[in-house]
Structure formats: C-alpha cells, structure tokens
Design a protein around this motif. Structure first.
Motif, PDB file in Angstrom:
ATOM      1  N   MET A   1       0.843  -1.208   0.000  1.00 46.92           N
ATOM      2  CA  MET A   1       0.000   0.000   0.000  1.00 46.92           C
ATOM      3  C   MET A   1       0.874   1.252   0.000  1.00 46.92           C
ATOM      4  SD  MET A   1      -3.273  -0.494  -0.056  1.00 46.92           S
ATOM      5  CE  MET A   1      -3.915   1.022   0.650  1.00 46.92           C
ATOM      6  N   PRO A   2       0.517   2.275  -0.766  1.00 47.72           N
ATOM      7  CA  PRO A   2       1.288   3.517  -0.751  1.00 47.72           C
ATOM      8  C   PRO A   2       1.199   4.179   0.608  1.00 47.72           C
ATOM      9  CG  PRO A   2      -0.573   3.639  -2.296  1.00 47.72           C
ATOM     10  CD  PRO A   2      -0.620   2.303  -1.672  1.00 47.72           C
ATOM     11  N   ASP A   3       2.292   4.857   1.007  1.00 41.89           N
ATOM     12  CA  ASP A   3       2.270   5.520   2.306  1.00 41.89           C
ATOM     13  C   ASP A   3       1.512   6.838   2.215  1.00 41.89           C
ATOM     14  OD1 ASP A   3       3.997   7.495   1.260  1.00 41.89           O
ATOM     15  OD2 ASP A   3       5.775   6.406   1.898  1.00 41.89           O
ATOM     16  N   ALA A   4       1.297   7.436   3.391  1.00 41.17           N
ATOM     17  CA  ALA A   4       0.474   8.654   3.453  1.00 41.17           C
ATOM     18  C   ALA A   4       1.095   9.785   2.649  1.00 41.17           C
ATOM     19  CB  ALA A   4       0.277   9.069   4.905  1.00 41.17           C
ATOM     20  N   GLY A   5       2.417   9.890   2.691  1.00 46.49           N
ATOM     21  CA  GLY A   5       3.087  10.955   1.946  1.00 46.49           C
ATOM     22  C   GLY A   5       2.882  10.811   0.447  1.00 46.49           C
ATOM     23  N   HIS A   6       2.953   9.578  -0.053  1.00 44.18           N
ATOM     24  CA  HIS A   6       2.747   9.341  -1.484  1.00 44.18           C
ATOM     25  C   HIS A   6       1.305   9.649  -1.865  1.00 44.18           C
ATOM     26  CE1 HIS A   6       3.298   7.387  -5.409  1.00 44.18           C
ATOM     27  NE2 HIS A   6       2.118   6.815  -5.206  1.00 44.18           N
ATOM     28  N   ARG A   7       0.350   9.209  -1.054  1.00 46.82           N
ATOM     29  CA  ARG A   7      -1.061   9.471  -1.350  1.00 46.82           C
ATOM     30  C   ARG A   7      -1.352  10.969  -1.380  1.00 46.82           C
ATOM     31  NH1 ARG A   7      -1.829   5.142   2.321  1.00 46.82           N
ATOM     32  NH2 ARG A   7      -2.474   6.602   3.953  1.00 46.82           N
ATOM     33  N   ALA A   8      -0.741  11.698  -0.428  1.00 48.47           N
ATOM     34  CA  ALA A   8      -0.955  13.148  -0.379  1.00 48.47           C
ATOM     35  C   ALA A   8      -0.376  13.818  -1.615  1.00 48.47           C
ATOM     36  CB  ALA A   8      -0.340  13.736   0.887  1.00 48.47           C
ATOM     37  N   ARG A   9       0.799  13.354  -2.060  1.00 52.50           N
ATOM     38  CA  ARG A   9       1.424  13.940  -3.244  1.00 52.50           C
ATOM     39  C   ARG A   9       0.588  13.661  -4.494  1.00 52.50           C
ATOM     40  NH1 ARG A   9       3.472  18.044  -5.632  1.00 52.50           N
ATOM     41  NH2 ARG A   9       5.014  17.587  -7.266  1.00 52.50           N
ATOM     42  N   VAL A  10       0.077  12.435  -4.611  1.00 54.23           N
ATOM     43  CA  VAL A  10      -0.768  12.092  -5.749  1.00 54.23           C
ATOM     44  C   VAL A  10      -2.022  12.962  -5.756  1.00 54.23           C
ATOM     45  CG1 VAL A  10      -2.184  10.280  -6.787  1.00 54.23           C
ATOM     46  CG2 VAL A  10       0.111   9.740  -5.949  1.00 54.23           C
ATOM     47  N   ALA A  11      -2.635  13.125  -4.586  1.00 54.81           N
ATOM     48  CA  ALA A  11      -3.849  13.949  -4.491  1.00 54.81           C
ATOM     49  C   ALA A  11      -3.565  15.381  -4.922  1.00 54.81           C
ATOM     50  CB  ALA A  11      -4.384  13.917  -3.064  1.00 54.81           C
ATOM     51  N   LEU A  12      -2.421  15.928  -4.521  1.00 49.91           N
ATOM     52  CA  LEU A  12      -2.060  17.292  -4.902  1.00 49.91           C
ATOM     53  C   LEU A  12      -1.850  17.397  -6.409  1.00 49.91           C
ATOM     54  CD1 LEU A  12      -1.335  20.184  -4.090  1.00 49.91           C
ATOM     55  CD2 LEU A  12       1.031  19.408  -3.729  1.00 49.91           C
ATOM     56  N   LEU A  13      -1.174  16.421  -6.997  1.00 48.84           N
ATOM     57  CA  LEU A  13      -0.950  16.446  -8.441  1.00 48.84           C
ATOM     58  C   LEU A  13      -2.268  16.366  -9.213  1.00 48.84           C
ATOM     59  CD1 LEU A  13       2.160  14.074  -8.711  1.00 48.84           C
ATOM     60  CD2 LEU A  13       2.141  16.559  -8.988  1.00 48.84           C
ATOM     61  N   VAL A  14      -3.181  15.540  -8.737  1.00 54.90           N
ATOM     62  CA  VAL A  14      -4.481  15.396  -9.403  1.00 54.90           C
ATOM     63  C   VAL A  14      -5.268  16.703  -9.345  1.00 54.90           C
ATOM     64  CG1 VAL A  14      -6.748  14.293  -9.218  1.00 54.90           C
ATOM     65  CG2 VAL A  14      -4.668  12.900  -9.131  1.00 54.90           C
ATOM     66  N   THR A  15      -5.336  17.318  -8.170  1.00 57.15           N
ATOM     67  CA  THR A  15      -6.120  18.542  -8.031  1.00 57.15           C
ATOM     68  C   THR A  15      -5.448  19.726  -8.718  1.00 57.15           C
ATOM     69  OG1 THR A  15      -5.088  18.961  -5.870  1.00 57.15           O
ATOM     70  CG2 THR A  15      -7.188  17.796  -5.875  1.00 57.15           C
ATOM     71  N   THR A  16      -4.124  19.739  -8.775  1.00 59.03           N
ATOM     72  CA  THR A  16      -3.402  20.862  -9.384  1.00 59.03           C
ATOM     73  C   THR A  16      -3.416  20.803 -10.905  1.00 59.03           C
ATOM     74  OG1 THR A  16      -1.925  20.991  -7.466  1.00 59.03           O
ATOM     75  CG2 THR A  16      -1.180  22.076  -9.482  1.00 59.03           C
ATOM     76  N   HIS A  17      -3.255  19.600 -11.461  1.00 57.70           N
ATOM     77  CA  HIS A  17      -3.064  19.476 -12.908  1.00 57.70           C
ATOM     78  C   HIS A  17      -4.217  18.787 -13.638  1.00 57.70           C
ATOM     79  CE1 HIS A  17       0.987  20.920 -12.232  1.00 57.70           C
ATOM     80  NE2 HIS A  17       1.221  19.930 -11.396  1.00 57.70           N
ATOM     81  N   GLY A  18      -5.140  18.162 -12.892  1.00 57.69           N
ATOM     82  CA  GLY A  18      -6.248  17.480 -13.549  1.00 57.69           C
ATOM     83  C   GLY A  18      -7.310  18.465 -14.025  1.00 57.69           C
ATOM     84  N   PRO A  19      -8.269  18.007 -14.801  1.00 54.09           N
ATOM     85  CA  PRO A  19      -8.477  16.618 -15.214  1.00 54.09           C
ATOM     86  C   PRO A  19      -7.738  16.210 -16.478  1.00 54.09           C
ATOM     87  CG  PRO A  19     -10.310  17.936 -15.989  1.00 54.09           C
ATOM     88  CD  PRO A  19      -9.399  18.875 -15.245  1.00 54.09           C
ATOM     89  N   ASP A  20      -6.952  17.093 -17.071  1.00 54.05           N
ATOM     90  CA  ASP A  20      -6.320  16.807 -18.355  1.00 54.05           C
ATOM     91  C   ASP A  20      -5.020  16.030 -18.154  1.00 54.05           C
ATOM     92  OD1 ASP A  20      -6.010  17.094 -21.236  1.00 54.05           O
ATOM     93  OD2 ASP A  20      -4.357  18.421 -20.735  1.00 54.05           O
ATOM     94  N   VAL A  21      -4.944  14.839 -18.736  1.00 50.28           N
ATOM     95  CA  VAL A  21      -3.748  14.005 -18.603  1.00 50.28           C
ATOM     96  C   VAL A  21      -2.547  14.677 -19.256  1.00 50.28           C
ATOM     97  CG1 VAL A  21      -2.708  11.799 -19.260  1.00 50.28           C
ATOM     98  CG2 VAL A  21      -5.044  11.858 -18.412  1.00 50.28           C
ATOM     99  N   GLY A  22      -2.756  15.354 -20.372  1.00 51.10           N
ATOM    100  CA  GLY A  22      -1.654  16.026 -21.044  1.00 51.10           C
ATOM    101  C   GLY A  22      -1.033  17.113 -20.195  1.00 51.10           C
ATOM    102  N   ARG A  23      -1.867  17.879 -19.504  1.00 49.39           N
ATOM    103  CA  ARG A  23      -1.351  18.918 -18.617  1.00 49.39           C
ATOM    104  C   ARG A  23      -0.527  18.309 -17.490  1.00 49.39           C
ATOM    105  NH1 ARG A  23      -5.040  22.811 -14.766  1.00 49.39           N
ATOM    106  NH2 ARG A  23      -3.335  24.022 -13.868  1.00 49.39           N
ATOM    107  N   LEU A  24      -0.980  17.171 -16.970  1.00 55.43           N
ATOM    108  CA  LEU A  24      -0.224  16.485 -15.927  1.00 55.43           C
ATOM    109  C   LEU A  24       1.132  16.032 -16.452  1.00 55.43           C
ATOM    110  CD1 LEU A  24      -0.424  15.126 -12.980  1.00 55.43           C
ATOM    111  CD2 LEU A  24      -0.891  13.039 -14.280  1.00 55.43           C
ATOM    112  N   CYS A  25       1.166  15.488 -17.663  1.00 60.50           N
ATOM    113  CA  CYS A  25       2.435  15.043 -18.251  1.00 60.50           C
ATOM    114  C   CYS A  25       3.374  16.219 -18.502  1.00 60.50           C
ATOM    115  CB  CYS A  25       2.172  14.278 -19.536  1.00 60.50           C
ATOM    116  SG  CYS A  25       1.362  12.677 -19.306  1.00 60.50           S
ATOM    117  N   ASP A  26       2.827  17.355 -18.941  1.00 64.72           N
ATOM    118  CA  ASP A  26       3.652  18.555 -19.111  1.00 64.72           C
ATOM    119  C   ASP A  26       4.318  18.933 -17.791  1.00 64.72           C
ATOM    120  OD1 ASP A  26       3.128  18.919 -21.797  1.00 64.72           O
ATOM    121  OD2 ASP A  26       1.416  20.242 -21.464  1.00 64.72           O
TER     122      ASP A  26
END
Length: 237
Positions: A1-26
C-alpha cells in the motif's frame, strides 16, 4: 500500500493538474530535472495501444517505434506491471534486449528511457514513458516523484469514467481504485477471463448504462450485478 506521503502527493498532483492528462504530463516533464520529454500510451493488451500524449517529436517517435516494433521499455513495463529503467541506451545490454528499438530510439534522440506502468492492482491501463537526451538515472526522490505522477495519471484515466469527468476528492483517491480492482476480480471470476478483459467489460457496461465506473463496481461488489457470457451478458440479481 502507498504511504500517506505518497497518497498526499498524488492527491495534490491530481487537483493541481487534472483533469487533463496532457497537462499532468507537461508538469511531470517540467518538474523532473534531466527529463526531456514524456509519452503516455493507454493500453489494454499487447501490441495494441493508443498514444494519448507526447511532449515533443522525440517522445512521439519513441512511442511510435514501440507500437510498430512490439518491443521496448513501454512494452515490458506493461507486460510485467513493473517500472523499466533504461539509464543508458548506448549500453550493449539494452541493444541485446531490444535489438530493433534501441538503435532507432537513440537515432531519434533518446539516450535513456524510463517506463512506468499505470495500473489498478493487477489491471494495467497503460504506461507513461519518460526520456532523457543524455544517459542518466532516475532514482531516489526523482523516481518517487515520477511514480507519483504515474499514479496521478492513473487516477485521471479512472476519473474519465466518473460523472462529468469529476475528479475524486483526496479522501477518495485510492479508495475508488480499490473498489474498481475488487469488482474487476469478481468479474474475472464470473467470466473465467483475464483481469484486463474483465476490466474492459466493466468499463463497457458503465459506458452503455451511462453510469460511473465506481457505481457499476459497487453494484458488482454488493452482488447486485453479475456478468455472464451471454449476448445480454450482464444480469441484475
């Protein structure tokens, strides 16, 4: 299972760069030092794939080569469900491993390629490929950050099946992924089919019923919906 720090980082990336996958990749290319570009392929089986994003002509060529030749880090990462880290394509090890892809990728301008699978448990949705124009590693904090971007891309691909492309809240991240994985396992058992095929059937039903993937998964887990092998292959219990 991912640790809390990893989950928090993923959540931040999703909210900051989503919903566009291309923007996230940029953002991934911009934030990882030494990474020159990226490509993202959505895949359900080999060798078929759909290239959803490329950052530049080199990444486009890297994705094209792997699709045409059927070999390379993306192909292996998808098949094995594990990252493939090729830090120096000039090394004869990689030439022996991918005799057609390696020289062509080097000619295109890629000297190192890092392929990270996008997956929900045993179900693989695709691969994100990062490349460098000079040999070098992706390790330590950089590798951890790249894996966070890969998980964020997975969340965005799953979110495409939520109502209106709605992004899950930070509290829902990984929780809805776990529900989809559990339902996929149940459909796999019902159909005696591989996990990837079961996921595709689950997703197709969600599309046809104009419902979210999470809602359909919840019905399967609660045994309100069962998949069969008939033409009308879903039956409410």
């Amino acid at each position: 299972m991912p640790d809390a720090g990893h989950r928090a980082r993923v959540a931040l990336l999703v909210t900051t760069h989503g919903p566009d996958v291309g923007r996230l990749c940029d953002a991934c290319v911009a934030e990882l030092p030494g990474v020159s570009g990226a490509g993202l392929a959505v895949m359900s089986s080999l060798p078929a794939q759909q290239v959803r994003y490329t950052s530049d002509p080199v990444s486009a060529r890297v994705e094209e080569l792997q699709m045409l030749l059927g070999e390379g880090p993306c192909v292996e990462a998808f098949a094995q469900g594990q990252p493939v880290i090729a830090t120096d394509l000039g090394d004869t090890f990689w030439l022996r491993r991918w005799p057609a892809f390696t020289p062509a990728a080097v000619d295109a301008g890629a000297q190192a390629v890092f392929a990270l699978p996008l997956q929900v448990g045993a179900v693989r949705l695709g691969v994100i490929d990062l490349y460098r124009t000079s040999p070098g590693p992706l390790m330590g904090n950089d590798l951890a950050e790249a894996l966070a971007f890969a998980d964020a891309a997975t969340e965005l691909l799953l979110a495409e099946h939520l109502p209106g492309g709605q992004l899950p809240s930070s509290g829902q991240l990984f929780a809805h992924r776990a529900g989809v994985h559990q339902a996929t396992g149940m459909v796999s058992a019902q159909l005696s089919a591989p996990m990837t095929e079961a996921f595709l059937r689950l997703r197709a039903h969600a599309y046809a019923a104009e419902r979210s993937l999470d809602e359909v998964a919840a019905d399967v887990v609660a045994r309100r919906l069962r998949f069969t092998g008939t033409n009308s292959d879903e039956a409410d219990l």
